[in-house]
Design a protein around this motif. Structure first.
Motif, PDB file in Angstrom:
ATOM      1  N   LYS A   1       0.850  -2.488   1.637  1.00  0.00           N
ATOM      2  CA  LYS A   1       0.600  -1.079   1.357  1.00  0.00           C
ATOM      3  C   LYS A   1       1.676  -0.539   0.421  1.00  0.00           C
ATOM      4  O   LYS A   1       2.767  -1.076   0.307  1.00  0.00           O
ATOM      5  CB  LYS A   1       0.610  -0.274   2.662  1.00  0.00           C
ATOM      6  CG  LYS A   1      -0.453  -0.693   3.670  1.00  0.00           C
ATOM      7  CD  LYS A   1      -0.300   0.115   4.946  1.00  0.00           C
ATOM      8  CE  LYS A   1      -1.289  -0.325   6.003  1.00  0.00           C
ATOM      9  NZ  LYS A   1      -1.103   0.399   7.271  1.00  0.00           N
TER      10      LYS A   1
ATOM     11  N   TYR B   1       4.709   1.443  -0.514  1.00  0.00           N
ATOM     12  CA  TYR B   1       5.782   1.932   0.326  1.00  0.00           C
ATOM     13  C   TYR B   1       6.172   3.367   0.006  1.00  0.00           C
ATOM     14  O   TYR B   1       7.092   3.907   0.577  1.00  0.00           O
ATOM     15  CB  TYR B   1       6.983   1.005   0.315  1.00  0.00           C
ATOM     16  CG  TYR B   1       7.714   0.794  -0.989  1.00  0.00           C
ATOM     17  CD1 TYR B   1       8.893   0.069  -0.990  1.00  0.00           C
ATOM     18  CD2 TYR B   1       7.253   1.272  -2.200  1.00  0.00           C
ATOM     19  CE1 TYR B   1       9.586  -0.173  -2.160  1.00  0.00           C
ATOM     20  CE2 TYR B   1       7.933   1.041  -3.369  1.00  0.00           C
ATOM     21  CZ  TYR B   1       9.104   0.315  -3.351  1.00  0.00           C
ATOM     22  OH  TYR B   1       9.799   0.073  -4.506  1.00  0.00           O
TER      23      TYR B   1
ATOM     24  N   GLN C   1       4.466   5.628   0.961  1.00  0.00           N
ATOM     25  CA  GLN C   1       3.981   6.387   2.108  1.00  0.00           C
ATOM     26  C   GLN C   1       5.155   6.908   2.942  1.00  0.00           C
ATOM     27  O   GLN C   1       4.979   7.816   3.760  1.00  0.00           O
ATOM     28  CB  GLN C   1       3.096   5.516   2.982  1.00  0.00           C
ATOM     29  CG  GLN C   1       3.832   4.386   3.695  1.00  0.00           C
ATOM     30  CD  GLN C   1       2.933   3.586   4.618  1.00  0.00           C
ATOM     31  OE1 GLN C   1       2.272   4.151   5.473  1.00  0.00           O
ATOM     32  NE2 GLN C   1       2.909   2.273   4.419  1.00  0.00           N
ATOM     33  N   TYR C   2       6.345   6.360   2.736  1.00  0.00           N
ATOM     34  CA  TYR C   2       7.526   6.806   3.478  1.00  0.00           C
ATOM     35  C   TYR C   2       8.171   8.011   2.814  1.00  0.00           C
ATOM     36  O   TYR C   2       8.091   8.194   1.595  1.00  0.00           O
ATOM     37  CB  TYR C   2       8.583   5.703   3.529  1.00  0.00           C
ATOM     38  CG  TYR C   2       8.260   4.514   4.379  1.00  0.00           C
ATOM     39  CD1 TYR C   2       7.894   4.649   5.714  1.00  0.00           C
ATOM     40  CD2 TYR C   2       8.377   3.229   3.852  1.00  0.00           C
ATOM     41  CE1 TYR C   2       7.626   3.541   6.488  1.00  0.00           C
ATOM     42  CE2 TYR C   2       8.116   2.110   4.624  1.00  0.00           C
ATOM     43  CZ  TYR C   2       7.725   2.275   5.944  1.00  0.00           C
ATOM     44  OH  TYR C   2       7.468   1.176   6.710  1.00  0.00           O
TER      45      TYR C   2
ATOM     46  N   GLN D   1       8.845  -2.817   1.783  1.00  0.00           N
ATOM     47  CA  GLN D   1       7.436  -3.043   1.483  1.00  0.00           C
ATOM     48  C   GLN D   1       6.731  -3.774   2.618  1.00  0.00           C
ATOM     49  O   GLN D   1       5.627  -3.403   3.026  1.00  0.00           O
ATOM     50  CB  GLN D   1       7.299  -3.827   0.176  1.00  0.00           C
ATOM     51  CG  GLN D   1       7.696  -3.021  -1.060  1.00  0.00           C
ATOM     52  CD  GLN D   1       7.124  -3.630  -2.324  1.00  0.00           C
ATOM     53  OE1 GLN D   1       5.931  -3.911  -2.386  1.00  0.00           O
ATOM     54  NE2 GLN D   1       7.959  -3.823  -3.322  1.00  0.00           N
TER      55      GLN D   1
ATOM     56  N   SER E   1       5.941  -1.682   5.701  1.00  0.00           N
ATOM     57  CA  SER E   1       4.891  -0.671   5.594  1.00  0.00           C
ATOM     58  C   SER E   1       3.548  -1.180   6.118  1.00  0.00           C
ATOM     59  O   SER E   1       2.620  -0.407   6.323  1.00  0.00           O
ATOM     60  CB  SER E   1       4.742  -0.198   4.142  1.00  0.00           C
ATOM     61  OG  SER E   1       4.272  -1.250   3.321  1.00  0.00           O
TER      62      SER E   1
END
Length: 225
Positions: free
Chosen positions: A3, A5, A7-8, A141, A144
């Protein structure tokens, strides 16, 4: 598929007061700017500027059962990883571990310029630091992809040096993973120096005390007057 990363969200924090008892990180975890329940993990970089022989110590690997696979899979530079499970230690990851957050500490070893003005930029291994940065990129990475990044308690194998009645006057080699304690430096005029102990020597026994590792070494020091 890995996914994205991004998203963090990230907090990059430089803690002060670590040598005085983790004052900065302890204060932050008691007065956080975000909800600590939303923190997936903490990665602590404390002394990573002198990578040597491609050896990288990682403490706190037992604070989640996910760490070992991630750390191994992300190791594209074939670091010689020296892993310690305990989440307790003399650096800022401990403050987060005590708040039930999976936490690891990356460390490239002690050196003779520690806490001295001689610790200057020309002694930094910049290529080594870059490799560690890319290693962290891989770790993030890979992490995630994990929905449940669990926390687990570890056995506390760390001990504070404290005040002993005696001292040898050595700097232990914290990157050494063999039997005994290997000497990384000897202080002038101290006991080890007076009796001819040298950098690279390995301490295997003190009196009746067999020295298997650093914990046994510190236990042995406490037995002498």
């Amino acid at each position: 598929m890995i996914k994205k990363y991004n998203q963090y969200n990230y907090l990059f924090i430089g803690f002060s007061g670590e040598e005085k008892g983790l004052l900065g990180s302890s204060y932050f975890t008691k007065n956080p700017t975000i909800n600590l329940n939303n923190v997936r993990y903490m990665i602590n970089l404390d002394m990573v500027g002198r990578l040597k022989d491609n050896k990288l110590a990682i403490n706190g690997t037992g604070t989640s059962n996910k760490w070992n696979k991630i750390l191994d899979d992300a190791n594209i530079f074939d670091f010689k990883l020296i892993k310690t499970e305990s989440g307790m230690g003399a650096s800022d990851h401990t403050s987060f571990y005590l708040n039930n957050i999976p936490s690891i500490h990356l460390f490239t070893g002690q050196h003779e310029d520690y806490h001295k003005t001689s610790d200057d930029y020309e002694k930094i291994n910049f290529n080594g630091m870059y490799k560690i940065l890319m290693y962290l990129d891989n770790i993030i990475q890979l992490s995630s992809n994990i929905d449940d990044f669990d926390f687990q308690k570890t056995k506390d194998t760390s001990k504070k040096m404290g005040k002993f009645n005696v001292t040898l006057g050595i700097m232990p080699d914290y990157m050494y993973s063999g039997q005994g304690v290997r000497i990384d430096g000897v202080s002038n005029g101290k006991t080890a120096d007076k009796f001819g102990m040298l950098k690279g020597d390995i301490i295997l026994q003190m009196g009746e005390n067999k020295i298997d590792n650093m914990v046994k070494y510190m236990d042995a020091l406490n037995t002498f007057q």
